[in-house]
Scaffold this active site. Structure first.
Site, PDB file in Angstrom:
ATOM      1  N   ASP A   1       1.518 -46.182 -12.601  1.00 14.75           N
ATOM      2  CA  ASP A   1       0.663 -46.933 -13.533  1.00 14.75           C
ATOM      3  C   ASP A   1      -0.798 -46.610 -13.241  1.00 14.75           C
ATOM      4  O   ASP A   1      -1.312 -46.895 -12.149  1.00 14.75           O
ATOM      5  CB  ASP A   1       0.922 -48.430 -13.372  1.00 14.75           C
ATOM      6  CG  ASP A   1       0.245 -49.258 -14.467  1.00 14.75           C
ATOM      7  OD1 ASP A   1      -0.757 -48.786 -15.046  1.00 14.75           O
ATOM      8  OD2 ASP A   1       0.713 -50.381 -14.733  1.00 14.75           O
TER       9      ASP A   1
ATOM     10  N   SER B   1       0.845  -1.201   0.000  1.00 14.70           N
ATOM     11  CA  SER B   1       0.000   0.000   0.000  1.00 14.70           C
ATOM     12  C   SER B   1       0.883   1.254   0.000  1.00 14.70           C
ATOM     13  O   SER B   1       1.726   1.400  -0.888  1.00 14.70           O
ATOM     14  CB  SER B   1      -0.955  -0.050   1.199  1.00 14.70           C
ATOM     15  OG  SER B   1      -1.942   0.941   1.115  1.00 14.70           O
TER      16      SER B   1
ATOM     17  N   ASP C   1      -3.265 -49.070 -11.577  1.00 17.35           N
ATOM     18  CA  ASP C   1      -3.210 -49.322 -10.135  1.00 17.35           C
ATOM     19  C   ASP C   1      -4.116 -48.376  -9.347  1.00 17.35           C
ATOM     20  O   ASP C   1      -4.327 -48.581  -8.143  1.00 17.35           O
ATOM     21  CB  ASP C   1      -1.772 -49.168  -9.621  1.00 17.35           C
ATOM     22  CG  ASP C   1      -0.852 -50.243 -10.173  1.00 17.35           C
ATOM     23  OD1 ASP C   1      -1.369 -51.324 -10.535  1.00 17.35           O
ATOM     24  OD2 ASP C   1       0.367 -49.994 -10.249  1.00 17.35           O
TER      25      ASP C   1
ATOM     26  N   ASP D   1     -19.412 -43.910 -12.156  1.00 19.27           N
ATOM     27  CA  ASP D   1     -18.260 -43.014 -12.076  1.00 19.27           C
ATOM     28  C   ASP D   1     -16.950 -43.786 -12.182  1.00 19.27           C
ATOM     29  O   ASP D   1     -16.902 -45.002 -11.976  1.00 19.27           O
ATOM     30  CB  ASP D   1     -18.263 -42.245 -10.746  1.00 19.27           C
ATOM     31  CG  ASP D   1     -19.579 -41.539 -10.475  1.00 19.27           C
ATOM     32  OD1 ASP D   1     -20.220 -41.097 -11.456  1.00 19.27           O
ATOM     33  OD2 ASP D   1     -19.955 -41.413  -9.293  1.00 19.27           O
TER      34      ASP D   1
END
EC number: 3.1.1.3
Length: 476
Positions: free
Chosen positions: A437, A207, A440, A448
């Site tokens: 990976d 400021s 995994d 979903d």
């Protein structure tokens, strides 16, 4: 080149400079806005506004307001000192500097000349393990003062603010020299006696303190024997901008004080929207707070005289929000003028407000948009373009609108949900638990797909078998 990269320091050097400058700046306020910051986070600017304002004044059991001596408040002054010491900085005393000007019990230095006596600055040192002085930090305080003299000091600083905008020519440019000319000479002598040069000095402020940073940079070539000409200057929320590249001016686009003056010149836009880009400024960082998000608050015009807009100016919001940008995994992809939306909502607003680019009270945003979440449970919504979204910690819900977004999940990021994921999006997992990976981690659960990394997970809502492309997932 990262968004806060400075001169030739490189990304890592610039990050270190930013962190040092922010630590010094926050210390200069001695946690003055602690009560408001905590009250705002708990209560917001809606129905909880009265409680927020009470917290700003009186504090609470977990914060200190601006009124001193409240027995149930924690000692935020002590917390401010501990924070700056944790960042590696220790105040340097007036006696060590051989300085005979006004200084208070906390070691804060006050302005020297009549008309500048309410200006305040901190001088700090960074030392190695053997106690050798490595760097000096100079932190100019913005419009305010110690709690004990807050009203009188703030009035004096407000007069300086007005004179910088409307007063004598070059008032803003000469401000630091008039207020602290003698002290800065002592600091230069002290630094030189310890084998330091101007390159070993960090100058910061917020400021009016940011104005002082720009002023000192402007004066540095010919004042104080040129000692500070190569110092490192980082200003936050400064209304002014120094000519040239000496200062990195950082601020929120929706902060009414930041860039209020064109260089140091007042014009009509100073009182309204002033989004003109400058060479030394970050021009498109938005603090997505309760005011910015609210249609009702924005019925009133954006203006420096509209006090609710000042919620974007408070130093704590700079410390938290800007540091999340610094620590973002997207940092290297952000440039000085990138559009960056930083989630700074209160807890009540966060529960039902989507963080997004509203492009409010500003020039049109162009190019990619970066959206940085908080440590809470955010609702984040991408736009129609290519967005880069980092939810942060907490259990976030992210809405994908374009199908060309990059989602970043780092470390222990919580349990997030992505709505509207498309195969053309990109999922990036960084520093997460487990192997690299994808097989995994990915599992179809009902309608979903859930990607799990230890206790953290991302649910791709409505994405079943064949809806996730391995080419669009990076695990590192």
């Amino acid at each position: 080149m990262g968004i806060f990269d400075y001169k030739n320091l490189g990304t890592e050097g610039s990050k270190t400079l930013f962190a040092d400058a922010m630590a010094i700046t926050l210390y200069s306020y001695h946690n003055l806005d602690n009560g408001f910051a905590v009250g705002y986070q708990h209560n917001g600017l809606g129905l909880g506004l009265p409680a927020t304002l009470v917290g700003a004044l009186l504090g609470s059991t977990d914060s200190q307001g601006v009124i001193p001596g409240i027995p149930w408040n924690p000692d935020s002054e002590k917390a401010a000192l501990e924070a700056v010491q944790k960042a590696g900085w220790t105040p340097i005393s007036a006696s060590a500097l051989g300085y005979a000007g006004k200084v208070d019990a906390r070691g804060t230095f006050f302005g020297e000349k009549a008309g500048y006596t309410t200006a305040q600055v901190e001088v700090l040192g960074k030392y190695d393990d053997a106690g050798k002085l490595l760097e000096i930090g100079i932190g100019f305080r913005g419009t305010s003062g110690p709690r004990e003299t807050l009203i009188s000091d703030s009035i004096g600083d407000l007069i300086s603010d007005l004179l910088a905008a409307l007063g004598p020519k070059d008032y803003a440019k000469n401000y630091a020299g008039e207020a602290f000319g003698g002290l800065l000479k002592n600091v230069a002598d002290y630094a030189g006696a310890h084998g330091l040069t101007g390159k070993d000095v960090v100058v910061s402020g917020h400021s009016l303190g940011g104005l002082a940073v720009n002023s000192m940079a402007d004066l540095s070539n010919y004042k104080w024997a040129g000692f500070y000409k190569d110092a490192n200057y980082v200003a936050y929320a400064s209304p002014t901008q120094s000519a040239g590249d000496k200062v990195l001016n950082i601020g929120y686009e929706n902060d009414p004080v930041f860039r209020a003056l064109d260089g140091s010149s007042f014009n009509l836009s100073s009182l309204g929207v002033h989004d003109k880009p400058h060479e030394s400024t970050t021009d498109n960082i938005v603090s997505f707070n309760d005011h910015y998000a609210s249609t009702l608050w924005n019925v009133l015009p954006f203006s420096i005289v509209n006090l609710p807009t000042w919620v974007s100016h408070l130093p704590t919001a700079y410390g938290d929000g800007m540091t999340r940008i610094l620590e973002s995994g997207f940092y290297d992809q952000m440039t000085r003028d990138s559009t960056v939306i930083v989630a700074n909502l209160s807890d009540p607003a966060r529960a039902n407000t989507w963080v997004q680019d509203l492009n409010r009270n500003a020039e049109p945003h162009k190019g990619n948009t970066f959206i940085i979440g908080s440590d809470g449970n955010d609702l984040i919504q991408g736009g129609n373009g290519a967005d880069f979204i980092e939810g942060g910690k907490g259990n976030d819900t992210i809405r994908d609108n374009s199908g060309h977004n990059t989602f970043l999940f780092s470390g222990h990021f919580g349990n997030d949900r992505v709505i509207g994921y498309q195969p053309t999006d990109k999922l990036v997992f960084k520093d997460v638990q487990g192997s690299t990976d994808l097989r995994d981690h990915a599992k179809v659960v009902g309608a979903d797909t859930v990607l799990t990394f230890g206790a953290d997970s991302v649910t791709l809502v409505g994405v079943g078998h064949g809806g996730l492309w391995t080419e669009g997932v990076v695990i590192g």
